[in-house]
Design a protein around this motif. Structure first.
Motif, PDB file in Angstrom:
ATOM      1  N   ASP A  63      23.255  22.189   8.418  1.00 56.85           N
ATOM      2  CA  ASP A  63      24.292  21.947   7.425  1.00 56.85           C
ATOM      3  C   ASP A  63      23.656  21.709   6.041  1.00 56.85           C
ATOM      4  O   ASP A  63      24.094  22.248   5.015  1.00 56.85           O
ATOM      5  CB  ASP A  63      25.053  20.704   7.935  1.00 56.85           C
ATOM      6  CG  ASP A  63      26.163  20.262   7.029  1.00 56.85           C
ATOM      7  OD1 ASP A  63      26.651  21.126   6.282  1.00 56.85           O
ATOM      8  OD2 ASP A  63      26.525  19.080   7.084  1.00 56.85           O
ATOM      9  N   ILE A  64      22.589  20.914   6.021  1.00 59.31           N
ATOM     10  CA  ILE A  64      21.886  20.652   4.750  1.00 59.31           C
ATOM     11  C   ILE A  64      21.335  21.955   4.180  1.00 59.31           C
ATOM     12  O   ILE A  64      21.482  22.247   2.982  1.00 59.31           O
ATOM     13  CB  ILE A  64      20.740  19.633   4.966  1.00 59.31           C
ATOM     14  CG1 ILE A  64      21.305  18.276   5.395  1.00 59.31           C
ATOM     15  CG2 ILE A  64      19.894  19.494   3.705  1.00 59.31           C
ATOM     16  CD1 ILE A  64      20.255  17.252   5.809  1.00 59.31           C
ATOM     17  N   ALA A  65      20.730  22.760   5.045  1.00 58.81           N
ATOM     18  CA  ALA A  65      20.151  24.036   4.602  1.00 58.81           C
ATOM     19  C   ALA A  65      21.234  24.926   4.005  1.00 58.81           C
ATOM     20  O   ALA A  65      21.013  25.598   2.983  1.00 58.81           O
ATOM     21  CB  ALA A  65      19.467  24.735   5.778  1.00 58.81           C
ATOM     22  N   VAL A 106      13.946  17.659   5.215  1.00 54.30           N
ATOM     23  CA  VAL A 106      13.429  16.687   6.189  1.00 54.30           C
ATOM     24  C   VAL A 106      14.181  15.359   6.071  1.00 54.30           C
ATOM     25  O   VAL A 106      13.744  14.338   6.592  1.00 54.30           O
ATOM     26  CB  VAL A 106      11.897  16.476   6.075  1.00 54.30           C
ATOM     27  CG1 VAL A 106      11.173  17.802   6.304  1.00 54.30           C
ATOM     28  CG2 VAL A 106      11.511  15.868   4.744  1.00 54.30           C
ATOM     29  N   LYS A 107      15.303  15.401   5.346  1.00 52.70           N
ATOM     30  CA  LYS A 107      16.217  14.248   5.250  1.00 52.70           C
ATOM     31  C   LYS A 107      15.555  13.023   4.620  1.00 52.70           C
ATOM     32  O   LYS A 107      15.756  11.892   5.077  1.00 52.70           O
ATOM     33  CB  LYS A 107      16.776  13.900   6.632  1.00 52.70           C
ATOM     34  CG  LYS A 107      17.473  15.092   7.304  1.00 52.70           C
ATOM     35  CD  LYS A 107      18.090  14.688   8.606  1.00 52.70           C
ATOM     36  CE  LYS A 107      18.686  15.888   9.326  1.00 52.70           C
ATOM     37  NZ  LYS A 107      19.321  15.532  10.606  1.00 52.70           N
ATOM     38  N   ALA A 108      14.782  13.281   3.578  1.00 51.04           N
ATOM     39  CA  ALA A 108      14.114  12.183   2.884  1.00 51.04           C
ATOM     40  C   ALA A 108      14.816  11.906   1.554  1.00 51.04           C
ATOM     41  O   ALA A 108      14.797  12.762   0.669  1.00 51.04           O
ATOM     42  CB  ALA A 108      12.652  12.542   2.629  1.00 51.04           C
ATOM     43  N   PRO A 109      15.437  10.749   1.403  1.00 47.58           N
ATOM     44  CA  PRO A 109      15.963  10.390   0.085  1.00 47.58           C
ATOM     45  C   PRO A 109      14.798  10.409  -0.904  1.00 47.58           C
ATOM     46  O   PRO A 109      13.726   9.861  -0.620  1.00 47.58           O
ATOM     47  CB  PRO A 109      16.491   8.964   0.272  1.00 47.58           C
ATOM     48  CG  PRO A 109      16.658   8.796   1.738  1.00 47.58           C
ATOM     49  CD  PRO A 109      15.612   9.652   2.380  1.00 47.58           C
ATOM     50  N   THR A 110      14.997  11.054  -2.050  1.00 47.44           N
ATOM     51  CA  THR A 110      13.848  11.353  -2.901  1.00 47.44           C
ATOM     52  C   THR A 110      14.079  11.032  -4.367  1.00 47.44           C
ATOM     53  O   THR A 110      15.077  11.426  -4.958  1.00 47.44           O
ATOM     54  CB  THR A 110      13.476  12.849  -2.756  1.00 47.44           C
ATOM     55  OG1 THR A 110      13.053  13.078  -1.409  1.00 47.44           O
ATOM     56  CG2 THR A 110      12.353  13.238  -3.708  1.00 47.44           C
ATOM     57  N   LEU A 111      13.111  10.324  -4.906  1.00 48.22           N
ATOM     58  CA  LEU A 111      13.026  10.126  -6.353  1.00 48.22           C
ATOM     59  C   LEU A 111      12.032  11.155  -6.862  1.00 48.22           C
ATOM     60  O   LEU A 111      10.893  11.206  -6.396  1.00 48.22           O
ATOM     61  CB  LEU A 111      12.524   8.717  -6.676  1.00 48.22           C
ATOM     62  CG  LEU A 111      12.255   8.420  -8.158  1.00 48.22           C
ATOM     63  CD1 LEU A 111      13.572   8.278  -8.911  1.00 48.22           C
ATOM     64  CD2 LEU A 111      11.430   7.155  -8.319  1.00 48.22           C
ATOM     65  N   ILE A 112      12.481  11.979  -7.804  1.00 47.55           N
ATOM     66  CA  ILE A 112      11.560  12.991  -8.313  1.00 47.55           C
ATOM     67  C   ILE A 112      11.334  12.811  -9.800  1.00 47.55           C
ATOM     68  O   ILE A 112      12.270  12.576 -10.564  1.00 47.55           O
ATOM     69  CB  ILE A 112      12.042  14.420  -7.992  1.00 47.55           C
ATOM     70  CG1 ILE A 112      10.995  15.436  -8.458  1.00 47.55           C
ATOM     71  CG2 ILE A 112      13.406  14.710  -8.614  1.00 47.55           C
ATOM     72  CD1 ILE A 112      11.174  16.811  -7.851  1.00 47.55           C
ATOM     73  N   LYS A 113      10.064  12.913 -10.187  1.00 46.68           N
ATOM     74  CA  LYS A 113       9.706  12.979 -11.605  1.00 46.68           C
ATOM     75  C   LYS A 113       9.242  14.405 -11.856  1.00 46.68           C
ATOM     76  O   LYS A 113       8.140  14.782 -11.462  1.00 46.68           O
ATOM     77  CB  LYS A 113       8.572  12.010 -11.936  1.00 46.68           C
ATOM     78  CG  LYS A 113       8.094  12.136 -13.372  1.00 46.68           C
ATOM     79  CD  LYS A 113       6.974  11.156 -13.660  1.00 46.68           C
ATOM     80  CE  LYS A 113       5.651  11.821 -13.959  1.00 46.68           C
ATOM     81  NZ  LYS A 113       5.627  12.721 -15.107  1.00 46.68           N
ATOM     82  N   LEU A 171      24.849  14.683  -0.184  1.00 54.30           N
ATOM     83  CA  LEU A 171      23.479  15.174  -0.399  1.00 54.30           C
ATOM     84  C   LEU A 171      23.012  14.840  -1.810  1.00 54.30           C
ATOM     85  O   LEU A 171      21.860  14.450  -2.025  1.00 54.30           O
ATOM     86  CB  LEU A 171      23.409  16.689  -0.184  1.00 54.30           C
ATOM     87  CG  LEU A 171      23.394  17.212   1.240  1.00 54.30           C
ATOM     88  CD1 LEU A 171      23.099  18.704   1.234  1.00 54.30           C
ATOM     89  CD2 LEU A 171      22.357  16.475   2.067  1.00 54.30           C
ATOM     90  N   GLY A 172      23.924  14.997  -2.748  1.00 55.27           N
ATOM     91  CA  GLY A 172      23.575  14.715  -4.148  1.00 55.27           C
ATOM     92  C   GLY A 172      23.149  13.278  -4.337  1.00 55.27           C
ATOM     93  O   GLY A 172      22.296  12.972  -5.188  1.00 55.27           O
ATOM     94  N   ALA A 173      23.711  12.376  -3.541  1.00 54.04           N
ATOM     95  CA  ALA A 173      23.377  10.957  -3.677  1.00 54.04           C
ATOM     96  C   ALA A 173      21.979  10.647  -3.154  1.00 54.04           C
ATOM     97  O   ALA A 173      21.441   9.565  -3.397  1.00 54.04           O
ATOM     98  CB  ALA A 173      24.409  10.117  -2.931  1.00 54.04           C
TER      99      ALA A 173
END
Lengths: 439, 376
Positions: A35-37, A145-152, A175-177
């Motif tokens: 579903d995420i994909a 891989v279902k990792a909540p992510t902070l990206i710089k 997902l956006g959250a």
């Protein structure tokens, strides 16, 4: 240069962003990976649809931010967005996991070994540089891989990363959250420390120094993926140095000019074998001709500051190479006011770093010599572009692989590796997960 | 060593030392005067420095072919990392050179360093003398010095340390070296600074921008109060677009932390590849002179178009090229990576064109790959 309109986040902004990510995890891990994909693919496909407003927005912002001409920015976006489709993202999962449902926890366990693969509970991706699309690729990997992510994102990659996340949030709020985009100068160690505190996994892209700066901040319990400084090289076998050799030269030139030669995949030195119909020096001339043609197909950026800076660097580098040339140790062909430079080295010389679209052509009697020539530089080696007989490539790949290369690929495909490439030698999803086995 | 070469060097040194007009400026040199020295120097450099001669020959330029000194080929500063430009009769392997200076590393890390071989140190001393005196001691014969720059005994490859050493010898009334050769603070550095009595005579504090940042971190504002009339020489300032902002802030903080007014902080601009220096003459002209460097008469500064390398008229930005007659022992004409503009005969530095971290993960592997040494 690129993010002047963005305010640097305050410490409390970063702390709050991480708290939101922690809160988003339960929902994220409950979503089936298929579903995420699907959602990611639907969002990503908008970047290659000529009629879509999202693509138009991206193309409007990219040239200024990434300091690329409009023409080259479009070529970069096209190349990157190839992988942001449902079909390609599904294939990425399939290439990485025999059964991608291992990412779905207990529900995904099937016969044989009972395995589950978990992404980090909190992932921080620290990118750098001005190659657009790197941030989106990193986010796709994280979310799969279902990792909540902070990206710089890198300074030249903020717009595209933010745009992708904006569209994702509209398409699928859950997902956006699970993604937060923050940009701050890499030199701000305080914000970097705040960002990585409590992360389970940190991936850092950039120069050796900037990757080391992140690594030095991490506790031993945080997994670290260093995408440090990398360079590419090229190999041209004598068997292709006749007939359609101009096509080979054209492919080499395109890999040199793509990303204005700022990508880690871009070749810096191309080794050309002696003994073909076209001599190595003649091949250098053909590459020069192709770079000259590319100067109109993909013009150089027009940003005045950037142009001045690059021109100053080019003046230093070309002026220095000219002295080698005067001594008979090298031959230089360049575009004058255009930013391409080809240095043909008749002798083993130390040439200063060449800015802009530039490449060194070095003749060798046999391509098998290359691995030994590389020496310790192999630690920074990544992509090896090639043009040569198939039967020779596997043997050469073995020696170059032992020397440090992680990818051996025809020149035409150097610039845009597929989503499932072994990024610096590891599967891009596999490297993010931790396995659990129920015995 | 050739007596003619020595005679030329001696004439230059005499002219450098005679340049003071008795007032607070150096006497200007006529263009014909400068050009004659430039031609004579180029004749030697063409004859004695093989890599330079090769470059000139390639461009079809010989001592006989030039219109004036501007036609003499410039060497990019970067080339000092790859070649030794040494112009001395007999060659520098067989002749003792007075100094071999190296450029400092940058944030790029283990990159190659530039090297400037100085066959005749007295040229350096002569070109240093009056410009330094007028910039830092227009009102005094000597004064005590405090240096945040390592001593020349501990940093033999540093042209800046050598310069501070000359300053101490020529104009110092004693010196305290506050950092060691590695740039570490001496244990008693802050005590020494704090002990300089407010009631005593003026002192000169010398340091790089970075050393002042460290000083500010190490002392509380007001802990150090240099006596009235004290002055500061700051060099190697922040490069890049943010320079002016960083500099204003730095100067305000230096002023607050050591008790010297901002208009008594003198910026020195120099580079390893050049033996002459430039200063902002704030002690004579006041704060108006900030950001406007003065070249001594034997150093000519031009602004070039970055792409065509054609000379640009005053008031236009471009790459800075120097023609320094003090460089007789190497090459006179140097193209820098620095961007500047000339207005009313003063050079404004706008920053360094390069020096930013290379973008992305692409950096040339050149230094990693080719182990070839320098070419002489």
């Amino acid at each position: 240069m690129s993010d002047q309109g963005d305010l640097v986040p305050r410490v409390e902004d970063v702390v709050a962003a991480k708290a939101r990510l922690t809160g988003a995890r339960a929902t994220l891990v409950a979503r089936p990976v298929a579903d995420i994909a699907d959602v990611l693919g639907r969002v990503g496909e908008r970047f290659s649809d000529p009629g879509d407003s999202v693509r138009r927005e991206a193309l409007k912002e990219l040239p200024r931010e990434a300091v690329l001409s409009a023409e080259l920015a479009e070529a970069v976006l096209d190349g990157m967005a190839v992988d942001w489709t449902r079909e390609r993202i599904s294939r990425l999962l399939a290439e990485e996991f025999e059964d991608p449902r291992v990412l779905d926890g207990a529900d995904g366990m099937n016969g044989g070994r009972r395995l589950m693969a978990f992404g980090p509970a909190l992932c921080v991706q620290i990118s750098s540089g001005s190659v657009p699309g790197v941030g989106v690729n990193a986010l796709i990997r994280s979310l799969l891989v279902k990792a909540p992510t902070l990206i710089k994102p890198g300074a030249g990659d903020v717009v595209l990363t933010r745009l992708f996340v904006d569209v994702l949030q509209d398409a699928d709020a859950e997902l956006g959250a699970a993604v937060e985009v923050c940009h701050w100068p890499g030199s701000d160690q305080e914000l970097t420390s705040v960002a990585i505190e409590g992360a389970d996994l940190v991936a850092a892209y950039g120069s050796d120094a900037s990757v080391r700066a992140v690594r030095d901040l991490l506790p031993v319990t945080t997994r670290f993926i260093p995408y440090h400084h990398r360079v590419g090289i090229g190999l041209v076998g004598r068997e292709v140095l006749h007939g359609a050799v101009d096509e080979v030269a054209r492919d080499v030139a395109r890999t040199v000019a793509m990303f204005e030669h700022r990508g880690c995949v871009c070749p810096h030195v191309v080794f050309v074998e002696r003994g073909g119909e076209t001599l190595p020096e003649g091949f250098a001339e053909l590459v020069s001709g192709s770079l000259e043609a590319l100067a109109s197909e993909w013009p150089a950026p027009a940003d005045a500051d950037e142009v001045g800076t690059e021109a100053a660097e080019i003046a230093q580098a070309r002026g220095t190479v000219e002295i080698y040339e005067a001594a008979g140790a090298a031959r230089m062909i360049h575009g004058g006011g255009a930013n391409w430079t080809v240095v043909f080295e008749s002798d083993l010389v130390a040439v200063p770093p060449l800015p802009g679209r530039s490449v060194r052509i070095r003749p060798v009697d046999d391509l098998t010599e290359v691995a030994a020539i590389l020496g310790p530089a192999g630690r920074h080696l990544q992509s090896v572009g090639y043009a040569g007989a198939e039967e020779r490539i596997t043997g050469l790949a073995e020696s170059l692989g032992r020397a440090g290369a992680s990818r051996v690929v025809p020149f035409a495909r150097v610039s845009f590796p597929p989503a499932w490439w072994l990024h610096d030698g590891k599967g891009p999803l596999e490297t993010l997960v931790r396995w659990v086995e129920v015995e | 060593m050739s007596t003619e070469w020595d005679a030329l060097a001696g004439r230059l040194e005499d002219r450098f030392m005679d340049a003071a007009d008795g007032g607070d400026r150096l006497e200007a040199w006529a263009e014909t005067d400068f050009d004659a020295f430039a031609r004579a120097s180029f004749g030697w450099q063409y004859e004695l420095c093989a890599p330079y001669r090769a470059l000139c020959d390639r461009r079809g330029i010989t001592p006989g072919s030039i219109g004036d000194w501007r036609d003499i080929p410039a060497v990019p500063a970067t080339a000092f990392k790859y070649f030794d430009f040494v112009s001395i009769p007999g060659g520098w392997v067989d002749v003792d050179c007075d100094a071999v200076f190296e450029t400092s590393g940058t944030t790029r890390g283990a990159e190659r360093r530039g090297r400037h071989v100085v066959p005749r140190g007295s040229l350096y001393r002569a070109s240093f003398y009056h410009p330094f005196r007028l910039a830092l001691l227009p009102d005094l014969e000597r004064l005590p010095m405090l240096s945040l720059i390592p001593s020349p005994a501990e940093a033999t490859a540093s042209s800046l340390s050598c310069m501070v050493g000359m300053a101490v010898e020529e104009f110092g009334d004693g010196v305290d070296w506050l950092v060691d050769g590695e740039g570490r603070w001496r244990d008693d550095a802050f005590d020494l600074l704090g002990a300089v009595r407010r009631s005593g005579g003026p002192v000169l504090l010398l340091g790089t921008a970075l050393s002042f940042v460290h000083l500010i971190e190490g002392v509380e504002a007001g802990d150090v109060q240099l006596p009235a009339g004290s002055r500061v020489m700051e060099t190697g300032g922040f490069k890049g677009a943010r320079r002016s902002i960083a500099r204003a802030e730095l100067y305000a903080r230096i002023a607050a932390h050591v008790g010297v007014e901002e208009q008594r902080i003198v910026n020195e601009y120099g580079m390893t590849e050049l033996l002459s220096q430039m200063y902002e003459p704030v002690l004579i002209e006041g704060v108006e002179a900030q950001g406007r460097h003065v070249a001594p008469p034997w150093l000519r500064v031009r602004i070039l178009d970055p792409t065509t390398l054609e000379e640009r008229p005053d008031g236009n930005e471009g790459l800075i090229a120097f023609f320094d007659l003090a460089n007789l022992g190497s090459v006179n004409h140097i193209l820098t990576e620095d961007v500047g503009v000339i207005e009313a005969g003063r050079l404004q530095l706008l920053g360094r064109a390069t020096g930013a971290e290379p973008r992305g993960c692409s950096r040339a592997m050149d230094d990693l790959m080719a182990g070839a040494g320098r070419v002489r």
